[in-house]
Design an enzyme around this catalytic site. Structure first.
Site, short mmCIF file in Angstrom:
data_model
loop_
_atom_site.label_atom_id
_atom_site.label_comp_id
_atom_site.label_asym_id
_atom_site.label_seq_id
_atom_site.Cartn_x
_atom_site.Cartn_y
_atom_site.Cartn_z
N GLY A 131 0.76 -1.10 -0.07
CA GLY A 131 0.05 0.12 0.10
C GLY A 131 0.71 1.42 -0.08
O GLY A 131 0.58 2.13 0.70
N GLY A 174 -0.60 4.91 -0.97
CA GLY A 174 -1.62 5.51 -0.27
C GLY A 174 -1.19 6.40 0.70
O GLY A 174 0.04 6.73 0.65
N GLN A 175 -2.08 7.11 1.63
CA GLN A 175 -1.93 8.20 2.55
C GLN A 175 -0.70 8.09 3.34
O GLN A 175 0.23 8.63 3.67
CB GLN A 175 -3.04 8.54 3.14
N ILE A 230 -0.69 -1.92 -5.84
CA ILE A 230 -1.60 -2.95 -6.87
C ILE A 230 -1.86 -1.98 -7.97
O ILE A 230 -1.78 -0.89 -8.12
CB ILE A 230 -3.03 -3.10 -6.33
N ASP A 267 0.01 -7.61 -4.12
CA ASP A 267 -1.61 -7.77 -3.72
C ASP A 267 -1.67 -8.59 -2.51
O ASP A 267 -1.39 -9.95 -2.61
CB ASP A 267 -2.29 -8.09 -4.89
N TYR A 299 -15.36 -1.76 9.17
CA TYR A 299 -14.26 -1.55 9.18
C TYR A 299 -13.55 -1.84 10.76
O TYR A 299 -12.48 -2.55 10.99
CB TYR A 299 -14.01 0.09 9.04
N LYS A 326 -10.60 -4.39 12.30
CA LYS A 326 -9.54 -3.88 13.04
C LYS A 326 -9.36 -4.87 14.31
O LYS A 326 -8.35 -5.01 14.75
CB LYS A 326 -9.70 -2.51 13.19
#
Ligand code: AKB
Length: 319
Positions: free
Chosen positions: A8, A11-12, A35, A54, A143, A147
């Site tokens: 990832g 991402g952020q 990805i 991935d 979510y 988690k």
């Protein structure tokens, strides 16, 4: 931490974490995992290796870990809270089946694994103020469910197989390099962009809604420091509360107006995000992180606001 895979990486968090480790850990090789459709660009692409990684493809992960002799995996693949409510099956697939693939590779090849948890792992029955490290975790969002399960599965692999799993529960993260996508706390990033661009900000979260927040440099520090912490000091592992600041939308807007008085805010509450926000803590107690690996944030709301506005003004050339 020498050979690192960041899953990832575009991402952020990943886009900044990959660059931080490449810059700050001498002799490190950091593979930027991505990805297709979210390829790394610019400095992220040019400053080190990049591979398609991935989480749903166990063979691909095992191959990267072997080829680069990876010792530490940062698993940042996730659908954030609001998107996960729209796509719960996909969220489960990425967050849980993906995690299982990573933990299995880590067990076989001896890697450490960081898979972040979140304030989203708490729910409406959790004490909201000074939320303790060890407390009720009964979230009602997909979510949040993933988690909590991430925390449990990561601890399971540590206790059963000795896999060095460690994590923090991130608050909403505020940053100026890569926008978050589909979270409940995204408003606290987007308001800065609107302010600097001179646009009206339409806030999806109601006034009076407190949530824990953190500036990205502190989040990156937490992710790196925890993975480098002395394991003999760690009583907890998955996952540590880490806190830096807590505010509601109108306090954030007022702080930004000290620098950009023209900021206009209109509230148009999104019921999905608001329901999630209402079930999250106002402010976590992070004393265990402070005691076990010397966690200490550097940015409060005023310091973050000065830095955010300066960075975005430079980027959008609005000085
Ligand atoms: C979200 O809002 O979904 C995330 C988080 C707090 O985990 N930023």
């Amino acid at each position: 931490m020498k050979n690192v895979l960041v899953i990832g990486s575009t991402g952020q968090i990943g886009s900044e974490l990959t660059m931080k480790i490449r810059r700050e850990i001498p002799g490190s090789t950091v593979v930027a995992g991505y990805i297709p459709g979210a390829e790394p660009k610019g400095e992220l692409l040019e400053s080190g290796p990049a591979e398609v990684a991935d989480v749903r493809n166990a063979t691909q992960l095992a191959d990267i870990v072997s080829r680069y002799r990876i010792d530490t995996v940062y698993n940042l693949a996730a659908l954030l809270s609001a998107v996960a409510e729209r796509k719960p099956l996909m969220a489960w697939d990425i967050q849980m089946n993906g995690l299982l693939n990573i933990l299995e590779v880590a067990r076989e090849k001896g890697c450490a694994v960081f898979t972040p948890s979140s304030i989203g792992s708490f729910g409406p029955e959790t004490p909201r103020v000074n939320t303790p490290q060890d407390t009720i975790q009964r979230p009602r969002s997909m979510y949040g469910v993933t988690k909590v399960a991430t925390e449990l599965l990561s601890d399971y692999y540590f206790h059963k197989y000795g896999v060095d799993t460690r994590a923090v529960r991130f608050p909403g993260l505020i940053s100026n390099v890569t926008l978050p996508g589909g979270g409940t706390t995204d408003y606290a990033v987007e308001i800065y962009y609107a302010a600097v661009k001179g646009e009206e900000f339409v806030c999806p979260i109601a006034p009076g809604t407190y949530m824990d927040m953190m500036y990205m440099p502190d989040a990156l520090k937490a992710a790196v420091d925890l993975m480098q912490a002395d394991p003999s000091r760690l009583i907890h592992r998955n996952a540590f509360n880490v806190a830096a600041m807590s505010f509601e939308p109108e306090t954030l807007a007022a702080e930004i107006r000290r620098h950009i008085p023209s900021l206009r805010v209109r509230y148009e509450v999104d019921p999905v995000r608001q329901a999630i926000a209402n079930s999250w803590p106002d402010k976590m107690d992070d004393s265990c992180a402070r005691a076990e690996w010397d966690w200490c944030p550097s940015y409060d709301l005023p310091a973050m606001t000065v830095d955010m506005i300066a960075a975005l003004k430079k980027r959008f050339d609005t000085e």
